[in-house]
Design an enzyme around this catalytic site. Sequence first.
Site, short mmCIF file in Angstrom:
data_model
loop_
_atom_site.label_atom_id
_atom_site.label_comp_id
_atom_site.label_asym_id
_atom_site.label_seq_id
_atom_site.Cartn_x
_atom_site.Cartn_y
_atom_site.Cartn_z
N ARG A 49 16.83 45.22 59.51
CA ARG A 49 17.56 46.12 58.59
C ARG A 49 17.87 45.35 57.31
O ARG A 49 17.75 45.87 56.21
CB ARG A 49 18.84 46.67 59.22
CG ARG A 49 19.72 47.39 58.21
CD ARG A 49 20.83 48.26 58.78
NE ARG A 49 21.45 47.78 59.99
CZ ARG A 49 22.27 46.73 60.07
NH1 ARG A 49 22.60 46.04 58.98
NH2 ARG A 49 22.78 46.37 61.22
N TYR A 102 15.54 67.77 40.14
CA TYR A 102 14.95 68.12 41.44
C TYR A 102 16.02 68.76 42.32
O TYR A 102 17.16 68.28 42.38
CB TYR A 102 14.37 66.86 42.09
CG TYR A 102 14.07 67.03 43.54
CD1 TYR A 102 13.20 68.03 43.97
CD2 TYR A 102 14.65 66.22 44.51
CE1 TYR A 102 12.93 68.22 45.32
CE2 TYR A 102 14.38 66.38 45.86
CZ TYR A 102 13.52 67.39 46.26
OH TYR A 102 13.27 67.57 47.59
N ASP A 174 15.21 58.59 37.21
CA ASP A 174 14.30 58.95 38.30
C ASP A 174 12.90 59.03 37.68
O ASP A 174 12.59 59.94 36.92
CB ASP A 174 14.72 60.29 38.91
CG ASP A 174 13.84 60.70 40.09
OD1 ASP A 174 12.67 60.27 40.13
OD2 ASP A 174 14.32 61.46 40.94
N LYS A 199 5.66 60.07 46.48
CA LYS A 199 4.84 60.79 45.52
C LYS A 199 3.73 59.88 44.97
O LYS A 199 2.90 59.43 45.72
CB LYS A 199 5.75 61.37 44.43
CG LYS A 199 6.97 62.12 45.01
CD LYS A 199 6.57 63.33 45.78
CE LYS A 199 7.61 63.99 46.68
NZ LYS A 199 8.97 63.67 46.64
O1 P1T Z 1 11.60 63.58 49.24
P1 P1T Z 1 12.23 62.24 48.93
O2 P1T Z 1 11.30 61.09 49.14
O3 P1T Z 1 13.56 62.05 49.60
O4 P1T Z 1 12.50 62.21 47.34
C1 P1T Z 1 13.37 63.09 46.71
C2 P1T Z 1 12.96 63.31 45.29
C3 P1T Z 1 13.62 62.63 44.27
N1 P1T Z 1 13.29 62.78 42.98
C4 P1T Z 1 12.30 63.61 42.61
C5 P1T Z 1 11.97 63.78 41.16
C6 P1T Z 1 11.58 64.33 43.57
O5 P1T Z 1 10.58 65.13 43.17
C7 P1T Z 1 11.92 64.18 44.95
C8 P1T Z 1 11.22 64.95 46.02
N2 P1T Z 1 10.52 66.08 45.58
C9 P1T Z 1 9.81 66.94 46.38
C10 P1T Z 1 9.73 66.80 47.71
C11 P1T Z 1 9.10 68.03 45.69
O6 P1T Z 1 8.19 68.66 46.26
O7 P1T Z 1 9.45 68.27 44.54
#
Ligand code: P1T
Length: 379
Positions: A49, A102, A174, A199
């Site tokens: 961890r 988001y 972000d 992503k």
């Molecule tokens: O899904 P996660 O890995 O927890 O990330 C969240 C997140 C944070 N910031 C942005 C700009 C994002 O697009 C996302 C996650 N977005 C999607 C799952 C989507 O389909 O838009």
Amino acid sequence: MNEGFETLAIHAGQEADPQTGAVVPPIYAVSTYKQDGVGGLRSGYEYSRSANPTRTALEEAMAAVEGGVRGLAFASGLAAEDALLRAVCKPGDHVIIPNDAYGGTYRLFAKVNERWGLHYDPVALDDLSAVAAAITQKTKIVWVETPTNPLLGVSDIAALAELAHDCGALLVVDNTFASPYLQQPLALGADIVVHSTTKYVGGHSDVVGGALVAKDPELGERLAYHQNAMGAVAGPFDAWLTLRGLKTLAVRMDRHCDNAERVVDLLLAHPKVTSVLYPGLPEHPGHEVAAKQMKRFGGMVSFRVAGGEAEAVEICNRAKLFTLGESLGGVESLIEHPGRMTHASAAGSPLEVPGDLVRLSVGIETVDDLLADLTQALG
Ligand code: P1T
């Protein structure tokens, strides 16, 4: 290191294994490490961890490609956001968030952290005087997403950093939509970069993850303390997949951009499309800022259609090569209806997205095949 982006993505934090010469960091599927006498740690590893060598490789590579001093890898993008907020803020503090963030980020603020006394205000971040007016003595963070998900709004990172710093707040960016290949927020004045590495960084729709990169060592240390104390770390298998994706980020991003530009041309000429949202378009309100702070304009394209929500949903249903699904940034093209899918949690809020909106994550398939599928989906 003065190496270029591609070199860093492939080599930073990824020395050949000293024992075997393995050129790729192994997956250290291990929870604990033998100590040579109490406290006698080999290479500082104690418990996974706190740190794991596969995760360390990813963290060092992320820090390098973002031009920061400390990278931290988490179980998801939202886990990274949560750790950051709890490391930096306390009850009573205030955060400015984009008025088109988001949906999941908005939900974290509105439904989770507000209950713990962390207040937020959604603001149009392209309006600097509105941001200045919304900052209070309690504002700890100006939280930026640029381009935004799913409306592709653009805000000026350098100007917002100056504004935030003048008021004693941190600027968090972000960088998920742009990726570090297209945009370097820390060099523009941001303090911390956030990623959903699910992503573009991962890039193959096979792993969920998140990352933070800090510019300042002390802040990096505070985030690392919370990463360990809160525990939502990236596991070694996930870290390995993410690192594998990162190596090809630059070449993938260029092809994402090439294909997105062709998709934009097709949409602009289609009678059913009422508007195309893409920062590369000269008529996009943030085009000038995007051209200043981004290398290219990315692989995400949204558009609005005549016929409203019903037609937008039908287009999503008719698409074949564009797979109907949430998420983005993978090699395969995706299509979705933000209002009913990724941004459903923002319904009824100031961040609600229009019903006639369709979002595309343009992949790196043969572009003519993508254009043919969109043409048939549009009908
Ligand atoms: O899904 P996660 O890995 O927890 O990330 C969240 C997140 C944070 N910031 C942005 C700009 C994002 O697009 C996302 C996650 N977005 C999607 C799952 C989507 O389909 O838009």
